[in-house]
Design an enzyme around this catalytic site. Structure first.
Site: not given
Length: 248
Positions: A64, A91, A141-142, A155, A159
């Site tokens: 985890d 990831n 990342s995003s 969110y 990130k």
């Protein structure tokens, strides 16, 4: 063609989605693979089978990533199995959209920041400790960290901090020839939460993109291949957008 022959790659959250695509890409280039999963052993075993069929060695480790002690154990098991780690891809993560600032809960905050921020920080820390000289560390990342929009405060916020760590870590361990970079994908059609093409939000994402599509897992795996290869040996502390030229 890039070769990762005799390299060992550890990818967190690699039983599905982007992690799976990256793990299979690296295996196809000759790398031995350390898969990671949290709960879905059957999915991990299927990816493990796919990878071993490519003629490389692989193990799957349940851990985890929201728990630093389990991250430490993951790296220890990887080193026990392969004696070294050359490539680490941070990831593992969880997505949350369409939740306005006025509505998010403490439980949602804790869930996202515990995995996306704390998990990424301690994964990158273990990577720094264990990756071979000349190795590669990659953070997933995003695009919400670059182009904020309504409903993604938690969110995108969760990130954002790991991107800062990427830049610091690139400076701290660059003397070892290790590169540290982020991949910043657009919404991905075949991974994560954007999988129903009839959803209005997905139609908007497609129409708003100059290329009139969402990202695919292979688009991200292509960049992960570049960052893992010798081609990126002098690219570090960078964040590469994989978003088809979108500006949102």
């Amino acid at each position: 063609m890039n070769s990762l022959q005799n390299k060992v790659a550890l990818i967190t959250g690699s039983s599905r989605g982007l992690g799976k695509a990256i793990a299979e890409r690296y295996a196809g280039l000759g790398a031995n693979i350390v898969l990671n999963y949290t709960n879905n052993k059957n999915a991990a075993d299927q990816v493990l089978s796919n990878i071993k069929a490519m003629g490389v060695e692989a193990i799957a480790v349940q851990a985890d990533i929201s728990k630093p002690a389990e991250i430490t154990r993951l790296f220890e098991e990887a080193k026990t199995a392969f004696q070294k780690i050359d490539i680490v891809v941070a990831n593992a993560g969880v997505e949350l959209v369409d939740v306005p600032v006025e509505n998010f809960t403490e439980e949602q905050f804790d869930k996202l920041f515990t995995l996306n921020t704390k998990g990424a920080f301690f994964t990158l820390q273990e990577a720094a400790k264990h990756v071979s000289d000349g190795g590669r560390i990659i953070n997933i990342s995003s695009s919400t960290t670059v182009y904020p929009f309504e409903g993604v405060a938690l969110y995108g916020g969760s990130k954002t901090a790991p991107k800062y760590l990427v830049e610091v870590l690139a400076k701290e361990i660059g003397g070892r020839g290790v590169t540290v970079n982020s991949i910043i994908p657009y919404a991905v059609s075949d991974a994560g939460i954007f999988t129903d093409p009839t959803e209005p939000s997905i139609k908007w994402l497609i129409e708003a993109n100059p290329m009139k599509r969402m990202a695919h897992v292979d688009d991200v795996a292509n960049v992960a291949e570049f960052f893992a290869s010798d081609l990126s040996s002098f690219v570090s502390g960078q964040h590469l957008l994989v978003n088809g030229g979108a500006s949102h």
